[in-house]
Design a protein around this motif. Structure first.
Motif, PDB file in Angstrom:
ATOM      1  N   TYR A 291      31.307  43.157  47.412  1.00  0.00           N
ATOM      2  CA  TYR A 291      32.283  44.207  47.696  1.00  0.00           C
ATOM      3  C   TYR A 291      33.618  43.861  47.051  1.00  0.00           C
ATOM      4  CZ  TYR A 291      28.948  45.673  51.274  1.00  0.00           C
ATOM      5  OH  TYR A 291      27.815  46.070  51.926  1.00  0.00           O
ATOM      6  N   PHE A 292      34.395  44.886  46.769  1.00  0.00           N
ATOM      7  CA  PHE A 292      35.691  44.724  46.123  1.00  0.00           C
ATOM      8  C   PHE A 292      36.729  45.327  47.055  1.00  0.00           C
ATOM      9  CE2 PHE A 292      33.198  43.544  42.538  1.00  0.00           C
ATOM     10  CZ  PHE A 292      32.100  44.383  42.574  1.00  0.00           C
ATOM     11  N   ASP A 293      37.242  44.497  47.921  1.00  0.00           N
ATOM     12  CA  ASP A 293      38.042  44.921  49.066  1.00  0.00           C
ATOM     13  C   ASP A 293      39.468  45.272  48.679  1.00  0.00           C
ATOM     14  OD1 ASP A 293      39.554  43.013  51.704  1.00  0.00           O
ATOM     15  OD2 ASP A 293      39.053  45.149  51.705  1.00  0.00           O
ATOM     16  N   PHE A 294      40.030  44.547  47.697  1.00  0.00           N
ATOM     17  CA  PHE A 294      41.406  44.787  47.266  1.00  0.00           C
ATOM     18  C   PHE A 294      41.503  44.416  45.803  1.00  0.00           C
ATOM     19  CE2 PHE A 294      45.779  45.622  47.933  1.00  0.00           C
ATOM     20  CZ  PHE A 294      46.476  44.754  47.112  1.00  0.00           C
ATOM     21  N   TRP A 295      42.212  45.235  45.018  1.00  0.00           N
ATOM     22  CA  TRP A 295      42.257  45.076  43.570  1.00  0.00           C
ATOM     23  C   TRP A 295      43.680  44.845  43.081  1.00  0.00           C
ATOM     24  CZ3 TRP A 295      37.862  47.115  40.415  1.00  0.00           C
ATOM     25  CH2 TRP A 295      36.790  47.529  41.205  1.00  0.00           C
ATOM     26  N   GLY A 296      43.793  44.100  41.985  1.00  0.00           N
ATOM     27  CA  GLY A 296      45.054  44.015  41.277  1.00  0.00           C
ATOM     28  C   GLY A 296      45.230  45.249  40.400  1.00  0.00           C
ATOM     29  N   GLN A 297      46.283  45.256  39.614  1.00  0.00           N
ATOM     30  CA  GLN A 297      46.575  46.396  38.735  1.00  0.00           C
ATOM     31  C   GLN A 297      45.942  46.244  37.355  1.00  0.00           C
ATOM     32  OE1 GLN A 297      47.948  49.416  39.573  1.00  0.00           O
ATOM     33  NE2 GLN A 297      47.577  48.497  41.584  1.00  0.00           N
ATOM     34  N   GLY A 298      45.421  45.076  37.048  1.00  0.00           N
ATOM     35  CA  GLY A 298      44.686  44.885  35.803  1.00  0.00           C
ATOM     36  C   GLY A 298      45.535  44.345  34.660  1.00  0.00           C
ATOM     37  N   THR A 299      44.848  43.720  33.691  1.00  0.00           N
ATOM     38  CA  THR A 299      45.472  43.253  32.464  1.00  0.00           C
ATOM     39  C   THR A 299      44.576  43.696  31.306  1.00  0.00           C
ATOM     40  OG1 THR A 299      46.415  41.336  31.305  1.00  0.00           O
ATOM     41  CG2 THR A 299      44.368  40.955  32.516  1.00  0.00           C
ATOM     42  N   LEU A 300      45.182  44.245  30.264  1.00  0.00           N
ATOM     43  CA  LEU A 300      44.438  44.874  29.174  1.00  0.00           C
ATOM     44  C   LEU A 300      44.064  43.866  28.090  1.00  0.00           C
ATOM     45  CD1 LEU A 300      43.319  47.517  27.973  1.00  0.00           C
ATOM     46  CD2 LEU A 300      45.555  47.836  26.879  1.00  0.00           C
ATOM     47  N   VAL A 301      42.789  43.837  27.763  1.00  0.00           N
ATOM     48  CA  VAL A 301      42.280  43.004  26.680  1.00  0.00           C
ATOM     49  C   VAL A 301      41.778  43.922  25.573  1.00  0.00           C
ATOM     50  CG1 VAL A 301      40.467  41.377  25.999  1.00  0.00           C
ATOM     51  CG2 VAL A 301      41.638  41.116  28.211  1.00  0.00           C
ATOM     52  N   THR A 302      42.303  43.707  24.372  1.00  0.00           N
ATOM     53  CA  THR A 302      41.876  44.499  23.215  1.00  0.00           C
ATOM     54  C   THR A 302      41.310  43.552  22.163  1.00  0.00           C
ATOM     55  OG1 THR A 302      43.606  46.134  23.617  1.00  0.00           O
ATOM     56  CG2 THR A 302      42.568  46.149  21.445  1.00  0.00           C
ATOM     57  N   VAL A 303      40.037  43.761  21.815  1.00  0.00           N
ATOM     58  CA  VAL A 303      39.385  42.934  20.796  1.00  0.00           C
ATOM     59  C   VAL A 303      39.243  43.790  19.543  1.00  0.00           C
ATOM     60  CG1 VAL A 303      37.420  41.485  20.210  1.00  0.00           C
ATOM     61  CG2 VAL A 303      38.140  41.728  22.614  1.00  0.00           C
ATOM     62  N   SER A 304      39.978  43.419  18.522  1.00  0.00           N
ATOM     63  CA  SER A 304      40.000  44.241  17.309  1.00  0.00           C
ATOM     64  C   SER A 304      40.440  43.405  16.123  1.00  0.00           C
ATOM     65  CB  SER A 304      40.966  45.420  17.494  1.00  0.00           C
ATOM     66  OG  SER A 304      41.133  46.129  16.293  1.00  0.00           O
TER      67      SER A 304
ATOM     68  N   TYR B  58      41.004  44.530  32.640  1.00  0.00           N
ATOM     69  CA  TYR B  58      40.317  43.564  33.494  1.00  0.00           C
ATOM     70  C   TYR B  58      41.053  43.451  34.828  1.00  0.00           C
ATOM     71  CZ  TYR B  58      37.214  42.097  29.775  1.00  0.00           C
ATOM     72  OH  TYR B  58      36.240  42.076  28.806  1.00  0.00           O
ATOM     73  N   TYR B  59      40.325  43.757  35.895  1.00  0.00           N
ATOM     74  CA  TYR B  59      40.860  43.663  37.251  1.00  0.00           C
ATOM     75  C   TYR B  59      40.309  42.428  37.949  1.00  0.00           C
ATOM     76  CZ  TYR B  59      41.813  48.770  37.090  1.00  0.00           C
ATOM     77  OH  TYR B  59      42.260  50.036  36.791  1.00  0.00           O
ATOM     78  N   CYS B  60      41.139  41.759  38.734  1.00  0.00           N
ATOM     79  CA  CYS B  60      40.596  40.820  39.705  1.00  0.00           C
ATOM     80  C   CYS B  60      40.539  41.548  41.049  1.00  0.00           C
ATOM     81  CB  CYS B  60      41.419  39.540  39.801  1.00  0.00           C
ATOM     82  SG  CYS B  60      43.083  39.730  40.450  1.00  0.00           S
ATOM     83  N   ALA B  61      39.569  41.172  41.862  1.00  0.00           N
ATOM     84  CA  ALA B  61      39.357  41.847  43.138  1.00  0.00           C
ATOM     85  C   ALA B  61      38.903  40.855  44.194  1.00  0.00           C
ATOM     86  CB  ALA B  61      38.330  42.964  42.984  1.00  0.00           C
ATOM     87  N   LYS B  62      39.424  41.018  45.377  1.00  0.00           N
ATOM     88  CA  LYS B  62      39.062  40.170  46.520  1.00  0.00           C
ATOM     89  C   LYS B  62      37.811  40.746  47.186  1.00  0.00           C
ATOM     90  CE  LYS B  62      40.892  39.507  51.200  1.00  0.00           C
ATOM     91  NZ  LYS B  62      40.013  40.553  51.753  1.00  0.00           N
ATOM     92  N   ASP B  63      36.958  39.856  47.669  1.00  0.00           N
ATOM     93  CA  ASP B  63      35.743  40.294  48.346  1.00  0.00           C
ATOM     94  C   ASP B  63      35.969  40.353  49.857  1.00  0.00           C
ATOM     95  OD1 ASP B  63      32.321  39.520  47.468  1.00  0.00           O
ATOM     96  OD2 ASP B  63      33.070  40.868  49.017  1.00  0.00           O
ATOM     97  N   LEU B  64      35.057  40.994  50.560  1.00  0.00           N
ATOM     98  CA  LEU B  64      35.054  40.941  52.011  1.00  0.00           C
ATOM     99  C   LEU B  64      34.517  39.585  52.445  1.00  0.00           C
ATOM    100  CD1 LEU B  64      33.716  44.493  52.950  1.00  0.00           C
ATOM    101  CD2 LEU B  64      36.028  43.606  53.245  1.00  0.00           C
ATOM    102  N   PRO B  65      34.753  39.182  53.697  1.00  0.00           N
ATOM    103  CA  PRO B  65      34.248  37.884  54.167  1.00  0.00           C
ATOM    104  C   PRO B  65      32.731  37.790  54.089  1.00  0.00           C
ATOM    105  CG  PRO B  65      35.877  38.786  55.694  1.00  0.00           C
ATOM    106  CD  PRO B  65      35.570  39.866  54.705  1.00  0.00           C
TER     107      PRO B  65
END
Lengths: 120, 110
Positions: A106-119, A94-101
């Motif tokens: 749009y996804f202007d800048f992204w984080g590196q993500g955090t992994l979610v595992t459902v099992s 799961y990435y969070c991403a900043k939008d343009l004004p």
């Protein structure tokens, strides 16, 4: 410089809950819309949710509507994703991403993500 | 709504040009000039390379260009370089406060 740092991922059983966080720095967080986007292992990107800069409007993909809630705390420069009733198909990075004004798609800048595992 | 359609793979030699297509419908790609493209290297987060069909963010080389005709958008990478080898995803606003991505195209620089 701009940074987005996600956290809160982990392993959870089907039907369980998790809350993801994304801490922003290097830009005026309170003036930008923010997204969550996910990527299942070895698969493509899927938009999950969007929140206006002030939190007043929120939009969701049909696949998560009614189960996920996006929110933000501008005083803490933090974006959240509350995930309930998790399913195996929610397993993803799961990435969070900043939008343009003044955008919302749009996804202007992204984080590196955090992994979610459902099992089980 | 279904994902946008991209070819799974594309390739070209250094210095050549390659074009990646992204096909949707009149309700998404054809209905709005809000197409964007993202480059993703293995193990890395995606990076915006084109927005609003053909605009480049600051810092993106002018070797990257975008266009749209009807329900199909395209990304062209000219003067291919080894560093351009990556996965590329298109995206568009699809109405009703919804955003769609394409399935992704793996670009190989031969």
């Amino acid at each position: 410089q701009m940074q987005l740092v996600e956290s809160g991922g982990g392993v959870v059983q089907p039907g369980g809950s998790l809350r993801l966080s994304c801490v922003a720095s290097g830009f005026t967080f309170s003036t930008y819309g923010m997204h969550w986007v996910r990527q299942a292992p070895g698969k493509g990107l899927q938009w999950v949710a969007f929140i206006w800069y002030d939190g007043n409007k929120k939009y969701y993909a049909d696949s998560v509507k009614g189960r996920f809630t996006i929110s933000r705390d501008n005083s803490k420069n933090t974006l959240y994703l509350q995930m309930n009733s998790l399913r195996t198909e929610d397993t993803a990075l799961y990435y969070c991403a900043k939008d343009l004004p003044r955008s919302g798609y749009y996804f202007d800048f992204w984080g590196q993500g955090t992994l979610v595992t459902v099992s089980s | 709504q279904s994902a946008l359609t991209q070819p799974p793979s594309a390739s070209g030699s250094p210095g050549q040009s390659v074009t990646i297509s992204c096909t949707g419908t009149s309700s998404d790609v054809g209905g709005y000039n809000y197409v964007s493209w993202y480059q993703q290297h293995p193990g890395k987060a995606p990076k915006l390379v084109i927005y609003e069909v053909n605009k480049r963010p600051s810092g993106v080389p002018d070797r990257f260009s975008g266009s749209k005709s009807g329900n199909t958008a395209s990304l062209t990478v000219s003067g291919l370089q080894a560093e351009d080898e990556a996965d590329y995803y298109c995206s568009t606003y699809a109405g009703s406060d919804n955003v769609l991505f394409g399935g992704g195209t793996e670009l190989t620089v031969l």
